[in-house]
Motif scaffolding. Structure first.
Motif, PDB file in Angstrom:
ATOM      1  N   GLY A 156       0.850  -1.228  -0.170  1.00 12.35           N
ATOM      2  CA  GLY A 156       0.066  -0.060  -0.175  1.00 12.35           C
ATOM      3  C   GLY A 156       0.754   1.117   0.032  1.00 12.35           C
ATOM      4  N   VAL A 157       2.025   1.098  -0.300  1.00  7.73           N
ATOM      5  CA  VAL A 157       2.897   2.533  -0.348  1.00  7.73           C
ATOM      6  C   VAL A 157       3.072   3.179  -1.659  1.00  7.73           C
ATOM      7  CG1 VAL A 157       5.498   3.304   0.111  1.00  7.73           C
ATOM      8  CG2 VAL A 157       4.332   1.420   1.805  1.00  7.73           C
ATOM      9  N   MET A 158       2.933   2.235  -2.677  1.00  9.53           N
ATOM     10  CA  MET A 158       3.424   2.841  -3.949  1.00  9.53           C
ATOM     11  C   MET A 158       2.179   3.213  -4.910  1.00  9.53           C
ATOM     12  SD  MET A 158       6.578   2.477  -3.656  1.00  9.53           S
ATOM     13  CE  MET A 158       6.784   3.462  -5.017  1.00  9.53           C
ATOM     14  N   ASN A 159       1.230   4.015  -4.283  1.00 12.98           N
ATOM     15  CA  ASN A 159       0.079   4.427  -5.143  1.00 12.98           C
ATOM     16  C   ASN A 159       0.516   5.161  -6.262  1.00 12.98           C
ATOM     17  OD1 ASN A 159      -1.424   3.150  -3.262  1.00 12.98           O
ATOM     18  ND2 ASN A 159      -2.501   4.680  -2.700  1.00 12.98           N
ATOM     19  N   VAL A 160       1.554   5.974  -6.078  1.00 11.87           N
ATOM     20  CA  VAL A 160       1.983   6.594  -7.238  1.00 11.87           C
ATOM     21  C   VAL A 160       3.033   5.975  -8.354  1.00 11.87           C
ATOM     22  CG1 VAL A 160       1.856   8.900  -6.258  1.00 11.87           C
ATOM     23  CG2 VAL A 160       4.066   7.729  -6.278  1.00 11.87           C
TER      24      VAL A 160
ATOM     25  N   GLY B  84      -5.485   5.646   3.086  1.00 11.87           N
ATOM     26  CA  GLY B  84      -5.009   6.789   2.637  1.00 11.87           C
ATOM     27  C   GLY B  84      -4.418   7.277   1.473  1.00 11.87           C
ATOM     28  N   PHE B  85      -4.635   8.409   1.003  1.00 14.29           N
ATOM     29  CA  PHE B  85      -3.800   8.797  -0.313  1.00 14.29           C
ATOM     30  C   PHE B  85      -4.060   8.255  -1.428  1.00 14.29           C
ATOM     31  CE2 PHE B  85      -1.379  10.743   3.078  1.00 14.29           C
ATOM     32  CZ  PHE B  85      -1.243  11.964   2.548  1.00 14.29           C
TER      33      PHE B  85
ATOM     34  N   VAL C  14      -1.055   3.371 -10.928  1.00 17.06           N
ATOM     35  CA  VAL C  14      -0.844   3.517 -12.164  1.00 17.06           C
ATOM     36  C   VAL C  14      -0.614   2.660 -13.111  1.00 17.06           C
ATOM     37  CG1 VAL C  14       0.789   5.592 -11.447  1.00 17.06           C
ATOM     38  CG2 VAL C  14       1.631   3.247 -11.738  1.00 17.06           C
ATOM     39  N   ILE C  15      -1.281   1.353 -12.366  1.00 19.25           N
ATOM     40  CA  ILE C  15      -1.114   0.235 -13.350  1.00 19.25           C
ATOM     41  C   ILE C  15      -1.903   0.265 -14.663  1.00 19.25           C
ATOM     42  CG2 ILE C  15      -3.156  -0.807 -12.000  1.00 19.25           C
ATOM     43  CD1 ILE C  15      -1.872  -3.528 -11.968  1.00 19.25           C
ATOM     44  N   THR C  16      -1.453  -0.190 -15.769  1.00 16.15           N
ATOM     45  CA  THR C  16      -2.415  -0.284 -16.999  1.00 16.15           C
ATOM     46  C   THR C  16      -3.630  -0.848 -16.973  1.00 16.15           C
ATOM     47  OG1 THR C  16      -1.069  -1.870 -17.982  1.00 16.15           O
ATOM     48  CG2 THR C  16       0.007   0.402 -18.156  1.00 16.15           C
ATOM     49  N   ASP C  17      -4.609  -0.724 -17.721  1.00 18.12           N
ATOM     50  CA  ASP C  17      -5.728  -1.789 -17.941  1.00 18.12           C
ATOM     51  C   ASP C  17      -5.192  -3.081 -18.311  1.00 18.12           C
ATOM     52  OD1 ASP C  17      -7.340   0.404 -17.266  1.00 18.12           O
ATOM     53  OD2 ASP C  17      -7.908   0.930 -19.435  1.00 18.12           O
ATOM     54  N   ASP C  18      -4.308  -3.246 -19.125  1.00 16.38           N
ATOM     55  CA  ASP C  18      -3.683  -4.483 -19.678  1.00 16.38           C
ATOM     56  C   ASP C  18      -3.055  -5.179 -18.379  1.00 16.38           C
ATOM     57  OD1 ASP C  18      -4.551  -4.241 -22.078  1.00 16.38           O
ATOM     58  OD2 ASP C  18      -2.551  -3.680 -23.020  1.00 16.38           O
ATOM     59  N   GLN C  19      -2.218  -4.376 -17.692  1.00 13.31           N
ATOM     60  CA  GLN C  19      -1.542  -5.218 -16.446  1.00 13.31           C
ATOM     61  C   GLN C  19      -2.624  -5.773 -15.550  1.00 13.31           C
ATOM     62  OE1 GLN C  19       0.862  -1.681 -15.456  1.00 13.31           O
ATOM     63  NE2 GLN C  19       2.823  -2.716 -16.366  1.00 13.31           N
ATOM     64  N   LEU C  20      -3.547  -4.842 -15.479  1.00 10.28           N
ATOM     65  CA  LEU C  20      -4.605  -5.027 -14.300  1.00 10.28           C
ATOM     66  C   LEU C  20      -5.487  -6.359 -14.868  1.00 10.28           C
ATOM     67  CD1 LEU C  20      -6.224  -4.288 -11.621  1.00 10.28           C
ATOM     68  CD2 LEU C  20      -7.891  -2.980 -13.124  1.00 10.28           C
ATOM     69  N   ASP C  21      -5.964  -6.324 -15.971  1.00  8.55           N
ATOM     70  CA  ASP C  21      -6.534  -7.422 -16.522  1.00  8.55           C
ATOM     71  C   ASP C  21      -5.574  -8.758 -16.617  1.00  8.55           C
ATOM     72  OD1 ASP C  21      -8.446  -8.899 -18.202  1.00  8.55           O
ATOM     73  OD2 ASP C  21      -6.808  -8.832 -19.824  1.00  8.55           O
ATOM     74  N   ARG C  22      -4.412  -8.671 -16.778  1.00  9.01           N
ATOM     75  CA  ARG C  22      -3.355  -9.886 -16.792  1.00  9.01           C
ATOM     76  C   ARG C  22      -3.341 -10.374 -15.288  1.00  9.01           C
ATOM     77  NH1 ARG C  22       2.393  -9.950 -16.710  1.00  9.01           N
ATOM     78  NH2 ARG C  22       2.281  -7.637 -17.563  1.00  9.01           N
ATOM     79  N   GLY C  23      -3.306  -9.463 -14.471  1.00  4.89           N
ATOM     80  CA  GLY C  23      -3.105  -9.989 -13.061  1.00  4.89           C
ATOM     81  C   GLY C  23      -4.501 -10.541 -12.555  1.00  4.89           C
TER      82      GLY C  23
END
Ligand code: PLP
Length: 449
Positions: free
Chosen positions: A51-55, A255-256, A415-424
């Motif tokens: 949960g640290v790397m939201n950016v 948060g954030f 900042v994950i891309t749609d493709d990356q999210l779909d793959r995961g």
């Protein structure tokens, strides 16, 4: 089984085993939502460093700010010499997350520290000084860190076994999880009962006159991605106002931008007296904050807060840049979209796999809980371990939550891309269905014997 990575062998030889090794992954460098190890293997990151790397890993803005600040000033200790980045970050946080609402005519004040646990420690110290009372009320399933006071407030026994004696004057009440404890009641009746239970606690557990603070995560993180019920959180605000108790929200994990807002509490329309922040506020560097109403914050006497490194200039510069990046990338809006996608996919999975008991969360803080035979009292922690192990072999890094470890949580960089999210998500879906098939096959073998 494959040989452990050489780095893991070196780790095991020299690093104390009390430091958790949640996965066997290793990493050399990272960018966006991807981790890369020294052998060139890639991992898609659904943990974001918890949960640290939201950016995102290696955010260019954050890295540039760190380099520029490192060239100017590394450290003086803010107690000794005042520097601008600390003050600028406090100004920014007070504007972004005002606690001194207009009706009370109060301003907002901030103290900077290094970690979530330290923020919690200092929030409690402030509440005790503001009220002159000793006791703190916390909840089952909560996680507030690994310092003595943090552990004393933390619920899961595995995080603190053998570490006592714990801090005194901590009173733990049940967190109102409708999924786990609401059987036979509609949600409104359940929440009413839980509010009453809280009020009764001042008669059978601790006198309200002795309570300095109630501390709660608006969305429990380690506890299993459980959002507090709306009316219950609002009732907490009312009860604290009635009894002169300081309401503390621990937003370290929520948060954030994680929930689609700067603070999870903004979804509830409830503002705490004090709140604690860390993780994604630093964009990857260790920094935390306690933010609160000035009348409460300034009850703490000079000398009782802070520390040598709290609000280090480089960490402050990283945090300011991370907040800029969150605004520029519109990560609150992005979290809402990511969360809706994850929720939709897991809800579809629920229809295909009876082990999926609950899909829940707020914004992009989504968890899916696995249970046996549709019974929330039968958590399927081993099932989750198996799924996550196979997912890791296929290049997806994800971790669990919940006191039974039976909740898969998604904390990917936003900042994950749609493709990356779909793959995961596809890897998780396939591994859940595969693990379910294996389990069904085992059941059939047992039944036929
Ligand atoms: N509070 C919450 C809600 C957390 O999730 C955590 C860490 O996961 C902490 C406090 C402790 O933060 P840290 O590990 O930075 O001390």
């Amino acid at each position: 089984m494959s040989q452990p990575h050489a780095l893991i062998s070196r780790r095991n030889a020299v690093v104390a085993r009390g430091v958790p090794m949640v996965t066997t992954a290793t990493v050399d460098h990272a960018s966006g939502a991807m981790l890369h190890d020294a052998d060139g293997e890639e991992l898609l990151d659904f943990t974001g460093g918890i949960g640290v790397m939201n950016v995102g890993h290696g955010n260019a803005r954050v890295v540039a700010a760190i380099k520029a600040q490192a060239d100017k000033l590394l450290h003086t200790c803010f107690h000794v010499a005042t520097y601008e980045p600390y003050v600028a970050l406090c100004e920014r946080l007070a504007t972004l997350l005002p606690h001194g609402d207009g009706t009370r005519g109060q301003s907002t004040k901030v103290v900077l520290l290094n970690s979530g646990a330290e923020a919690v420690e200092n929030a409690i110290k402030i509440a005790r000084q503001a009220t002159g009372r000793p006791a703190v009320v916390c909840f089952t399933g909560s996680f507030h860190g690994r310092t003595l006071l943090g552990m004393s407030l933390t619920s899961k026994v595995g995080y603190k076994a053998g570490c006592g004696p714990f801090a005194p004057e901590i009173y733990r009440l049940p967190f109102p999880s409708y999924f786990h404890h609401g059987a036979g009641l509609d949600e409104a009746t359940f929440v009413d009962r839980e509010v009453q239970r809280l009020r009764d606690a001042f008669l059978d557990t601790v006198s309200a006159k002795d309570v300095a603070a109630i501390i709660v995560e608006p969305v429990q993180g380690e506890g299993g991605f459980l959002p507090a019920p709306l009316e219950w959180l609002r009732a907490l605000r009312t009860i604290c106002d009635e009894r002169g108790i300081v309401l503390i929200f621990d937003e370290v994990q929520s948060g954030f931008c994680r929930t689609g807002k700067w603070a999870a509490y903004e979804h509830y329309g409830v503002t705490p007296d004090i709140s604690t922040w860390a993780k994604s506020m630093g964009g990857g560097l260790p920094i935390s904050a306690v933010i609160g109403r000035s009348s409460v914050m300034d009850a703490a006497a000079p000398g009782t807060l802070g520390g040598t490194y709290g609000g280090n200039p480089v960490a402050c510069a990283a945090s300011l840049a991370a907040i800029d990046a969150m605004e520029e990338l519109q990560l609150n809006a992005r979290a809402t979209v990511i969360g809706a996608t994850i929720r939709e996919r897991f809800t579809e999975l629920k229809a295909r796999c009876p082990m999926v008991g609950d899909v829940r969360g707020l914004g992009a803080m989504v968890g899916v809980e696995f249970i046996e035979d549709g019974d929330p009292a039968r958590p399927a922690g081993d099932f989750v371990k198996e799924v996550l192990g196979h997912a890791l072999e296929r290049g997806l890094l994800a971790i669990s939550a919940g006191i039974h470890g039976n909740v898969i949580r998604v904390l990917s960089p936003l900042v994950i891309t749609d493709d990356q999210l779909d793959r995961g998500l596809r890897i998780l879906e396939e591994e859940v269905l595969a693990a379910w098939s294996r389990l069904e096959a085992t059941h059939q073998v047992l039944v036929h014997r």
